[in-house]
Scaffold this motif. Structure first.
Motif, mmCIF file in Angstrom:
data_model
loop_
_atom_site.group_PDB
_atom_site.id
_atom_site.type_symbol
_atom_site.label_atom_id
_atom_site.label_comp_id
_atom_site.label_asym_id
_atom_site.label_seq_id
_atom_site.Cartn_x
_atom_site.Cartn_y
_atom_site.Cartn_z
ATOM 1 N N UNK A 138 15.725 2.999 -0.233
ATOM 2 C CA UNK A 138 14.315 3.007 0.172
ATOM 3 C C UNK A 138 14.017 1.941 1.223
ATOM 4 N N UNK A 139 14.529 0.730 1.025
ATOM 5 C CA UNK A 139 14.118 -0.348 1.934
ATOM 6 C C UNK A 139 15.287 -1.042 2.607
ATOM 7 N N UNK A 154 12.381 -5.799 -3.890
ATOM 8 C CA UNK A 154 11.583 -5.686 -2.664
ATOM 9 C C UNK A 154 10.658 -4.473 -2.706
ATOM 10 N N UNK A 155 11.184 -3.320 -3.127
ATOM 11 C CA UNK A 155 10.352 -2.116 -2.996
ATOM 12 C C UNK A 155 10.133 -1.379 -4.307
ATOM 13 N N UNK A 176 5.394 -3.916 -0.770
ATOM 14 C CA UNK A 176 6.558 -3.771 0.087
ATOM 15 C C UNK A 176 6.098 -3.287 1.455
ATOM 16 N N UNK A 207 7.754 -2.470 4.194
ATOM 17 C CA UNK A 207 8.431 -1.289 4.743
ATOM 18 C C UNK A 207 7.859 0.039 4.232
ATOM 19 N N UNK A 208 7.283 0.021 3.066
ATOM 20 C CA UNK A 208 6.726 1.262 2.505
ATOM 21 C C UNK A 208 5.494 1.744 3.273
ATOM 22 N N UNK A 239 1.570 -8.709 -4.210
ATOM 23 C CA UNK A 239 2.875 -8.366 -3.625
ATOM 24 C C UNK A 239 2.982 -6.875 -3.378
#
Ligand SMILES: Cc1cc2nc3c(=O)[nH]c(=O)nc-3n(C[C@H](O)[C@H](O)[C@H](O)COP(=O)(O)OP(=O)(O)OC[C@H]3O[C@@H](n4cnc5c(N)ncnc54)[C@H](O)[C@@H]3O)c2cc1C
Ligand SMILES: [Zn+2]
Lengths: 54, 381
Positions: free
Chosen positions: A41-42, A8-9, B41, B43-44, B39
């Motif tokens: 982090x996420x 995801x991150x 993230x 949330x970042x 793509x």
């Protein structure tokens, strides 16, 4: 020792380094990281990490 | 055969694709997005300023890389504006496209605050990578910023902006931050920690007017308070994107209504992510999306699977006060017990038999996160 990538991150869990701030000692193998552990982090779960060859 | 088609290249769309490819390497797959299709993230976006990250640095993979990795056709910069359910076709900027099964992963739009004043339409919001690029550019040379909404995203941005040498105001109608997720005592604790670092709170009122003033703006709140600021960021909540589904005659409530198989009222159309309401649950967070994507991928691969929601704690990215929240399941009734620690706060929600339902952990109390998380009831068994 291997590395695992959060899909995801992009956060990387490095078995050699562990995550001492989260109570995971250096050298902790991925299998031994608790299933309830989440990406720092996420927040995604351990199941959302994939092994990366480095 | 027409491809399985996913509209949306956010976390929901791409996670379904990734999970589907683990189960079926060859089935034709098309992903359509009106944005760049790369793509990143999401949330970042609310903790990237402190790391001085540009939008380009946040892009993890381009649409072309994703297409190769997923063995999928990706149509980026392609908007869809109608679904012809009878014909199994989509209409949009790339003409008519046939689908076999359709996945709606459309996301949500930021709520626009109701504001008067000649600068009301200059209020920014950050809900995708392009927004972040604009926001970061707009910050250059500014000294003072006001954030509307002290929810998860508002508080995270306030914290992230602390390193930027700015005066920061946070405005919210509620009497404490994160009021929809936290009991007041825990919200107050978070507020104190952010105040210590220099954030100013205006609580119990909302913004009425945004007027141009000098090089910036003059804000007037409903309670009469007035102050000047250089930039206004709105983070007052999200509205699921339901129009496309609604116009196609699909059942819609707050979000696009789906059952536990993520299936809409049309058996060949599914929905998940910020646009979807799963048996009454609207959960615009990463973890529920991962759960939904995994179940839906299995269903699309031929093995009909219900989504399960275990308790899913959310980490609030406020380094001034590290916070983890596991809200009690919707509809449950409990009491919050607050324990103040030397460097933190633990809030535990329990039912009348003492059984834990949810928690909020701040600062040092985060040490109990792993253990507590395993004790919480599932949201959707
Ligand atoms: C700043 C910020 C911080 C966050 N932090 C966290 C966090 O720490 N933890 C957490 O759990 N959650 C967090 N969230 C929430 C989380 O990021 C979202 O729930 C998630 O990313 C939503 O993914 P999605 O794929 O449903 O929607 P989106 O990522 O919005 O994707 C929607 C996609 O649909 C496409 N689209 C829409 N309409 C059309 C159309 N008509 N035609 C073609 N394409 C279309 C768009 O181009 C886009 O690609 C945060 C959100 C924000 C904004
Ligand atoms: Zn992660």
């Amino acid at each position: 020792m291997r590395k695992w990538l959060c899909v995801v991150c992009g956060f990387i869990y490095d078995e050699a380094a562990g995550m001492p701030s989260e109570g995971i000692a250096p050298g902790t193998r991925w299998e031994d990281v608790p299933a309830s552990w989440a990406c720092p982090e996420c927040g995604v779960s351990k199941a959302d990490f994939e092994m990366v060859q480095i | 055969m027409a491809p399985i088609t996913i509209i949306g290249s956010g976390l929901a769309g791409y996670t379904v694709a990734r999970e589907l490819r683990k189960l079926d390497k060859d089935i034709p797959l098309r992903i359509i997005s009106r944005d760049h299709g790369g793509f990143y993230s999401k949330p970042m976006l609310s903790n990237a300023l402190a790391g001085n990250k540009s939008a380009e640095q946040l892009l993890m993979k381009s649409a072309a890389q994703m297409a190769a990795e997923l063995n999928a056709e990706i149509l980026s910069n392609t908007g869809i504006n109608a679904i012809d359910r009878q014909a199994h076709q989509l209409h949009g900027s790339a003409g008519v496209l046939a689908y076999s099964k359709l996945v709606l992963a459309l996301g949500a739009d930021p709520f626009t605050p109701e504001l008067a004043g000649d600068a009301a339409d200059e209020v920014l919001s950050v809900n995708d990578l392009d927004d972040y690029r604009r926001f970061r550019a707009a910050l250059a040379g500014k000294h003072n910023i006001t954030i509307l909404g002290a929810g998860l995203i508002g508080c995270e941005f306030a914290n992230d902006l602390l390193g930027q040498n700015l005066q920061i105001q946070l405005v919210d109608l509620a009497e404490s931050p994160l009021s929809r997720l936290l009991p007041p005592a825990a919200g107050a604790y978070l507020q104190q920690q952010l105040e210590k670092q220099g954030v100013t709170f205006h609580l119990g009122s909302t913004t009425q007017h945004v007027q141009r003033h000098g090089n910036g703006y003059r804000l007037t709140l409903h309670n009469g308070v007035q102050f000047d600021t250089d930039l206004v960021l709105s983070a007052i909540g999200l509205r699921p994107r339901v129009t496309l589904a609604q116009q196609a005659g699909l059942a819609v409530q707050r979000g696009i209504s789906v059952n536990r198989q993520l299936q809409t009222s049309d058996a060949d159309i599914y929905a998940l992510g910020d646009c979807a309401e799963v048996t009454g649950y609207l959960l615009p967070f990463v973890m529920p999306i991962m759960q939904a994507a995994r179940a839906l991928a299995a269903t699309l691969a031929g093995n009909t699977t219900d989504v399960r929601y275990p308790a899913m704690p959310v980490a609030v990215k406020t380094p001034a006060c590290p916070t983890t929240i596991c809200p009690p399941p919707a509809g449950s009734i409990g009491q919050w017990q607050i324990e103040i620690q030397e460097n933190g706060l633990k809030a535990l929600c329990v039912d009348d038999t003492g059984k834990p339902l949810g928690f909020a952990l701040m600062g040092s109390a985060n040490a109990e996160k792993q253990l507590l998380a395993t004790q919480m009831p599932a949201w959707l068994v």
